[in-house]
Motif scaffolding. Structure first.
Motif, PDB file in Angstrom:
ATOM      1  N   UNK A 109      -3.072  17.529 -14.006  1.00 53.45           N
ATOM      2  CA  UNK A 109      -2.401  16.202 -14.546  1.00 53.45           C
ATOM      3  C   UNK A 109      -1.933  15.373 -13.329  1.00 53.45           C
ATOM      4  N   UNK A 110      -1.187  15.950 -12.320  1.00 54.55           N
ATOM      5  CA  UNK A 110      -0.888  15.141 -11.084  1.00 54.55           C
ATOM      6  C   UNK A 110      -1.912  14.606 -10.353  1.00 54.55           C
ATOM      7  N   UNK A 111      -2.714  15.285 -10.198  1.00 52.22           N
ATOM      8  CA  UNK A 111      -4.062  14.873  -9.491  1.00 52.22           C
ATOM      9  C   UNK A 111      -4.797  13.613 -10.118  1.00 52.22           C
ATOM     10  N   UNK A 112      -4.914  13.876 -11.316  1.00 54.01           N
ATOM     11  CA  UNK A 112      -5.513  12.721 -12.313  1.00 54.01           C
ATOM     12  C   UNK A 112      -4.632  11.359 -12.363  1.00 54.01           C
ATOM     13  N   UNK A 113      -3.463  11.745 -12.380  1.00 54.67           N
ATOM     14  CA  UNK A 113      -2.384  10.577 -12.546  1.00 54.67           C
ATOM     15  C   UNK A 113      -2.445   9.882 -11.195  1.00 54.67           C
ATOM     16  N   UNK A 114      -2.491  10.588  -9.927  1.00 53.48           N
ATOM     17  CA  UNK A 114      -2.726   9.831  -8.737  1.00 53.48           C
ATOM     18  C   UNK A 114      -4.192   9.143  -8.657  1.00 53.48           C
ATOM     19  N   UNK A 115      -5.107   9.627  -9.159  1.00 54.82           N
ATOM     20  CA  UNK A 115      -6.406   8.976  -9.029  1.00 54.82           C
ATOM     21  C   UNK A 115      -6.381   7.552  -9.850  1.00 54.82           C
ATOM     22  N   UNK A 116      -5.708   7.618 -11.143  1.00 49.42           N
ATOM     23  CA  UNK A 116      -5.668   6.434 -11.992  1.00 49.42           C
ATOM     24  C   UNK A 116      -4.572   5.366 -11.513  1.00 49.42           C
ATOM     25  N   UNK A 117      -3.731   5.620 -10.664  1.00 51.29           N
ATOM     26  CA  UNK A 117      -2.659   4.824 -10.045  1.00 51.29           C
ATOM     27  C   UNK A 117      -3.231   4.269  -9.095  1.00 51.29           C
ATOM     28  N   UNK A 118      -3.711   2.878  -9.052  1.00 47.15           N
ATOM     29  CA  UNK A 118      -4.027   2.050  -8.248  1.00 47.15           C
ATOM     30  C   UNK A 118      -3.356   0.813  -7.812  1.00 47.15           C
ATOM     31  N   UNK A 119      -2.282   0.858  -8.164  1.00 48.74           N
ATOM     32  CA  UNK A 119      -1.146  -0.350  -7.793  1.00 48.74           C
ATOM     33  C   UNK A 119      -0.674  -0.287  -6.510  1.00 48.74           C
ATOM     34  N   UNK A 120      -0.666   1.126  -6.000  1.00 55.17           N
ATOM     35  CA  UNK A 120      -0.043   1.227  -4.638  1.00 55.17           C
ATOM     36  C   UNK A 120      -0.896   1.368  -3.672  1.00 55.17           C
ATOM     37  N   UNK A 121      -0.784   0.611  -2.441  1.00 58.69           N
ATOM     38  CA  UNK A 121      -1.610   0.635  -1.372  1.00 58.69           C
ATOM     39  C   UNK A 121      -1.427   1.669  -0.378  1.00 58.69           C
ATOM     40  N   UNK A 122      -0.164   1.975  -0.240  1.00 55.50           N
ATOM     41  CA  UNK A 122       0.263   2.946   0.668  1.00 55.50           C
ATOM     42  C   UNK A 122       1.399   3.950   0.170  1.00 55.50           C
ATOM     43  N   UNK A 123       1.314   4.993   0.298  1.00 57.09           N
ATOM     44  CA  UNK A 123       2.167   5.977   0.117  1.00 57.09           C
ATOM     45  C   UNK A 123       2.579   7.103   1.446  1.00 57.09           C
ATOM     46  N   UNK A 124       3.603   7.755   1.268  1.00 56.07           N
ATOM     47  CA  UNK A 124       4.117   8.618   2.244  1.00 56.07           C
ATOM     48  C   UNK A 124       3.145   9.827   2.516  1.00 56.07           C
ATOM     49  N   UNK A 125       3.040  10.153   3.620  1.00 54.38           N
ATOM     50  CA  UNK A 125       2.229  11.215   3.842  1.00 54.38           C
ATOM     51  C   UNK A 125       2.614  12.676   3.158  1.00 54.38           C
ATOM     52  N   UNK A 126       3.799  12.669   3.083  1.00 56.78           N
ATOM     53  CA  UNK A 126       4.371  13.892   2.257  1.00 56.78           C
ATOM     54  C   UNK A 126       3.712  14.086   0.958  1.00 56.78           C
ATOM     55  N   UNK A 127       3.579  12.952   0.207  1.00 51.34           N
ATOM     56  CA  UNK A 127       3.135  12.714  -1.024  1.00 51.34           C
ATOM     57  C   UNK A 127       1.875  13.080  -1.295  1.00 51.34           C
ATOM     58  N   UNK A 128       0.953  12.464   0.054  1.00 53.24           N
ATOM     59  CA  UNK A 128      -0.625  12.943  -0.077  1.00 53.24           C
ATOM     60  C   UNK A 128      -0.755  14.520   0.177  1.00 53.24           C
ATOM     61  N   UNK A 129       0.096  15.130   0.916  1.00 51.55           N
ATOM     62  CA  UNK A 129      -0.074  16.286   1.282  1.00 51.55           C
ATOM     63  C   UNK A 129       0.279  17.114   0.232  1.00 51.55           C
ATOM     64  N   UNK A 130       1.177  16.805  -0.710  1.00 50.09           N
ATOM     65  CA  UNK A 130       1.720  17.341  -2.027  1.00 50.09           C
ATOM     66  C   UNK A 130       0.414  17.515  -2.815  1.00 50.09           C
ATOM     67  N   UNK A 131      -0.409  16.397  -2.889  1.00 50.82           N
ATOM     68  CA  UNK A 131      -1.384  16.303  -3.931  1.00 50.82           C
ATOM     69  C   UNK A 131      -2.431  17.338  -3.252  1.00 50.82           C
ATOM     70  N   UNK A 132      -2.582  17.510  -2.020  1.00 51.31           N
ATOM     71  CA  UNK A 132      -3.714  18.446  -1.671  1.00 51.31           C
ATOM     72  C   UNK A 132      -3.204  19.889  -1.706  1.00 51.31           C
ATOM     73  N   UNK A 133      -1.956  20.078  -1.941  1.00 44.84           N
ATOM     74  CA  UNK A 133      -1.598  21.360  -2.245  1.00 44.84           C
ATOM     75  C   UNK A 133      -1.831  21.905  -3.481  1.00 44.84           C
ATOM     76  N   UNK A 134      -1.642  20.930  -4.521  1.00 42.09           N
ATOM     77  CA  UNK A 134      -1.972  21.042  -5.958  1.00 42.09           C
ATOM     78  C   UNK A 134      -3.253  21.323  -6.112  1.00 42.09           C
ATOM     79  N   UNK A 135      -4.115  20.396  -5.407  1.00 44.99           N
ATOM     80  CA  UNK A 135      -5.726  20.683  -5.651  1.00 44.99           C
ATOM     81  C   UNK A 135      -6.003  22.115  -5.048  1.00 44.99           C
TER      82      UNK A 135
END
Length: 357
Positions: free
Chosen positions: A203-229
């Motif tokens: 659900x977190x992965x698909x929530x991130x894929x549908x969240x298009x309002x943010x142009x930049x996020x912290x690297x820690x958040x992106x790495x967190x998605x990679x860990x979930x995947x």
């Protein structure tokens, strides 16, 4: 919301917009420098046009240069001070106000200069002041028109870039949905807690894929998605998948477009681990060198005879288009093959972004 700070900010040039106002911030050093150079070139052209029997009338050039520089710098200072008020006016109202301001300033300085050039009152003095006023008004209208067109062009490019980023991000959807759902279904009866965690990760992965309002996020958040995947893929691949993390914790706030690393990690799974009978190791690394941050995703090459899928190139080109649209030429995405390893290297300018509630 997010806010960014760092060394790699947009250039403070003369045509850069500010706060939605079509006239650039004339308080900036580079803006003042460009105004001085432009006005000096204008004075040079006037001196060449005024010269008789020579290329340049240097005496006339000195007088005109002094008058133009004083006028341009004082007008820039006044517009700079009045910027907050001007930015609240309509385009026509702000233009009229700036033309009037320039006209008054030119009349004052031109009248003072005319008293030195023409000591005795006469029509020459008023004629010189009138010519200076007419030239200044025409030049001001031309410059303001240029600023307005530049502002409109930049707004259009920004809208196009935002649309392009949204379209590209919407296309990056994890295509492992069915595999993940099958894995979750098999875990419900035997390991319900792992099944629940897997549902949350998905659900977190698909929530991130549908969240298009943010142009930049912290690297820690992106790495967190990679860990979930990777946690989901670990359930499916088991011992065939090994992940080695070499991330620098000091880069947690590095700015990165959302869903930039995850598609690269996904490619590493589908084109480097899944086709191999024995699986392999994926290495995810982050490091900083000077004004740049380097992110690496490394996986083993497919076994001989394996066919490279088109999706590998599509995800690579999509990610490349996104980072270049946001960071320009300072962002680089490249791949390399060496010693049976496939490495994707992403270079981003060092820029931090913080998450606020």
């Amino acid at each position: 919301m997010t806010s960014g700070s760092g060394k790699n900010r947009p250039n403070d040039d003369l045509t850069s917009p500010g706060n939605g106002f079509f006239v650039p911030d004339l308080c900036r050093v580079r803006s003042v420098f460009m105004l001085v150079v432009s006005s000096e070139l204008m004075a040079l052209l006037l001196a060449m046009a005024h010269a008789r029997g020579q290329w340049i009338d240097w005496s006339y050039f000195g007088l005109v240069s002094m008058l133009v520089q004083w006028t341009v710098l004082t007008c820039a200072a006044l517009i700079c001070l009045a910027r907050p008020w001007l930015s609240r006016r309509s385009t026509a109202g702000a233009t009229l106000a700036m033309v009037v301001l320039v006209a008054v300033d030119v009349v004052v300085f031109s009248s003072l200069a005319s008293t030195f050039i023409y000591p005795e009152p006469g029509p020459e003095r008023w004629q010189a002041t009138g010519k200076s006023l007419l030239i200044a008004v025409i030049a001001t209208l031309m410059v303001l028109r240029y600023f307005y067109l530049q502002h409109q062009w930049r707004q259009q490019k920004q809208a196009e870039m935002t649309y392009r980023l949204t379209a590209l991000q919407a296309r990056i959807h994890p295509h492992f949905l069915f595999n993940s759902m099958n894995t979750i279904a098999s875990l419900i009866s035997t390991r319900p807690e792992q099944a629940e965690d897997a549902v949350l990760d998905l659900s977190e992965l698909f929530r991130a894929s549908l969240r298009t309002s943010e142009r930049l996020v912290p690297l820690s958040e992106e790495l967190g998605l990679c860990r979930r995947y990777l946690a989901l893929e670990q359930l499916r691949l088991g011992d065939r998948l090994t992940v080695e993390w070499r991330t620098d914790p000091t880069l947690a706030n590095q700015a990165i477009p959302p869903l930039t690393l995850q598609p690269l990690v996904e490619n590493a799974i589908y084109h480097g681990i899944q086709p191999r009978t024995a699986g392999g190791t994926i290495v995810i690394e982050s490091q900083r060198s000077g004004d740049y941050v380097y992110l690496l995703v490394q996986n083993p090459l497919p076994e001989p005879g394996a066919q490279e899928h088109q999706g590998n190139r599509v995800a690579f080109s999509n990610t490349q288009a996104r980072i270049q649209a946001l960071f320009g030429e300072t962002a680089v995405l490249k791949n390399s093959r060496q010693e049976n390893r496939y490495t994707v290297t992403l270079r981003l300018p060092w820029q931090t972004v913080s998450r606020y509630p």
